[in-house]
Design a protein around this motif. Sequence first.
Motif, mmCIF file in Angstrom:
data_model
loop_
_atom_site.group_PDB
_atom_site.id
_atom_site.type_symbol
_atom_site.label_atom_id
_atom_site.label_comp_id
_atom_site.label_asym_id
_atom_site.label_seq_id
_atom_site.Cartn_x
_atom_site.Cartn_y
_atom_site.Cartn_z
ATOM 1 N N THR A 259 49.606 45.471 34.322
ATOM 2 C CA THR A 259 50.804 45.286 35.152
ATOM 3 C C THR A 259 50.415 44.954 36.585
ATOM 4 O O THR A 259 51.044 44.110 37.229
ATOM 5 N N GLY A 260 49.392 45.629 37.087
ATOM 6 C CA GLY A 260 48.915 45.332 38.437
ATOM 7 C C GLY A 260 48.290 43.953 38.528
ATOM 8 O O GLY A 260 48.435 43.252 39.532
ATOM 9 N N ALA A 261 47.578 43.547 37.463
ATOM 10 C CA ALA A 261 46.949 42.224 37.464
ATOM 11 C C ALA A 261 48.000 41.121 37.476
ATOM 12 O O ALA A 261 47.873 40.126 38.206
ATOM 13 N N LEU A 262 49.052 41.280 36.666
ATOM 14 C CA LEU A 262 50.123 40.283 36.655
ATOM 15 C C LEU A 262 50.849 40.256 38.000
ATOM 16 O O LEU A 262 51.202 39.187 38.510
ATOM 17 N N SER A 263 51.061 41.425 38.586
ATOM 18 C CA SER A 263 51.700 41.488 39.903
ATOM 19 C C SER A 263 50.874 40.755 40.943
ATOM 20 O O SER A 263 51.413 40.005 41.772
ATOM 21 N N MET A 264 49.553 40.948 40.906
ATOM 22 C CA MET A 264 48.691 40.266 41.875
ATOM 23 C C MET A 264 48.682 38.764 41.630
ATOM 24 O O MET A 264 48.682 37.961 42.576
ATOM 25 N N LEU A 265 48.687 38.347 40.367
ATOM 26 C CA LEU A 265 48.750 36.925 40.050
ATOM 27 C C LEU A 265 50.003 36.303 40.649
ATOM 28 O O LEU A 265 49.959 35.226 41.254
ATOM 29 N N ARG A 266 51.117 36.963 40.484
ATOM 30 C CA ARG A 266 52.370 36.438 41.030
ATOM 31 C C ARG A 266 52.342 36.392 42.550
ATOM 32 O O ARG A 266 52.838 35.441 43.173
ATOM 33 N N LEU A 267 51.768 37.422 43.159
ATOM 34 C CA LEU A 267 51.673 37.439 44.617
ATOM 35 C C LEU A 267 50.814 36.285 45.114
ATOM 36 O O LEU A 267 51.199 35.570 46.053
ATOM 37 N N ARG A 268 49.660 36.089 44.498
ATOM 38 C CA ARG A 268 48.741 35.043 44.936
ATOM 39 C C ARG A 268 49.310 33.638 44.691
ATOM 40 O O ARG A 268 48.900 32.683 45.355
ATOM 41 N N SER A 269 50.233 33.516 43.750
ATOM 42 C CA SER A 269 50.823 32.206 43.469
ATOM 43 C C SER A 269 52.166 32.029 44.166
ATOM 44 O O SER A 269 52.927 31.108 43.857
ATOM 45 N N GLY A 270 52.481 32.926 45.127
ATOM 46 C CA GLY A 270 53.688 32.786 45.914
ATOM 47 C C GLY A 270 54.945 33.240 45.229
ATOM 48 O O GLY A 270 56.054 32.838 45.625
ATOM 49 N N ARG A 271 54.811 34.110 44.216
ATOM 50 C CA ARG A 271 55.976 34.603 43.483
ATOM 51 C C ARG A 271 55.975 36.134 43.447
ATOM 52 O O ARG A 271 56.010 36.741 42.377
ATOM 53 N N PRO A 272 55.925 36.798 44.589
ATOM 54 C CA PRO A 272 55.843 38.256 44.569
ATOM 55 C C PRO A 272 57.109 38.865 43.995
ATOM 56 O O PRO A 272 58.203 38.309 44.116
ATOM 57 N N GLY A 273 56.953 40.025 43.354
ATOM 58 C CA GLY A 273 58.110 40.709 42.785
ATOM 59 C C GLY A 273 57.790 42.174 42.558
ATOM 60 O O GLY A 273 56.743 42.684 42.990
ATOM 61 N N LEU A 274 58.676 42.875 41.890
ATOM 62 C CA LEU A 274 58.438 44.258 41.517
ATOM 63 C C LEU A 274 57.275 44.328 40.518
ATOM 64 O O LEU A 274 56.978 43.355 39.829
ATOM 65 N N ILE A 275 56.624 45.490 40.447
ATOM 66 C CA ILE A 275 55.530 45.654 39.506
ATOM 67 C C ILE A 275 56.098 45.565 38.083
ATOM 68 O O ILE A 275 57.005 46.321 37.724
#
Length: 353
Positions: A259-275
């Motif tokens: 879950t943390g890895a997917l969250s970081m992926l989204r953050l790094r690709s400009g799509r931050p969201g809830l965990i």
Amino acid sequence: MDHIRGTATGTAPVPLSVLDLVTVGSGHTATEALRTSVDIAKLAERRGYHRHWVAEHHSMPGVASSSPAVILAHLAAHTERIRLGSGGVMLPNHAPLVIAEQFGTLEALAPGRIDLGLGRAPGTDGATAAALRRTDRLNEGADDFPQQLAELTRFLDDDFPDGHPYARIHAVPGPVQGSAARPPVWLLGSSGFSARLAGMLGLPFAFAHHFSARNTIPALDLYRDSFRPSQLLDAPYALIGVSALAGDDAREARRQVMTGALSMLRLRSGRPGLIPTPEEAEAYAFTSMEREFVDSWLANVIHGTPDEVRTGLDDLQKRTGADELMITANGHGGRTRLRSYELIADAYGLPVL
């Protein structure tokens, strides 16, 4: 220096501490995340962890720690012994006088328990940094950080020289009111800049291994090579932030760190969201490039059974020579994170205080 150097307890090779990102999982709220932060601080105090730090982040839906000083005041009211601090406050986002007064207030509320960790990054994207700093401070960067730090230190010590424009300004609470102590300043970093500066100033140093692992050993070497004794420290003291999560079984730990890895992926690709939830992470269709990023990220996340996590932490400490390990447990829900800190404490035989 006891307020800086911790004491290892149980069978841990060095003191263990907590880095709390006050994460907000899908289906949960910031209120729940902040309540979990209190629960983690209480658990950490009860189980012999040395510090509990929170970090400044902005405009990130999955993080509720935009105001470290406010959170730390709340944590101080719910704890008695554990050290509390910022890991860190992003100095370029704030006027030094404001930080001096905020942390002077915290020191007055919880004497001898406050750490002031400072970073030079914005803790967010460029647009948010502009909203935080306004246009007249946008160009302040690495070159300005030492001057900002020097000004903050002067406010904390209330010792601007005669003739200085700020000589008659006092940070309160502070020395002008008879306070004999102030929070120790730490420098935080993920590269060599703050490592060298911390060494030259004789300050303790905290390195963000959890998101900059390739730079850990070079930065710690630079810090130690640059170190000059100061009134605060007579020898280097280096703490590293470590992403680690223990579960009752290895499969569940793996589900949670995804879950943390997917969250970081989204953050790094400009799509931050809830965990995201473990189910959401399991159902996500990773591209080959995304899978490569996730695998690289997880290579530096210690996870598994309590014994596996203990082995991973011990190996990391031996490789880096870190004087303290600050663990951040990233999973979807608060209970997962609480359970992880409890299991790690058990694995090291930390006493119940």
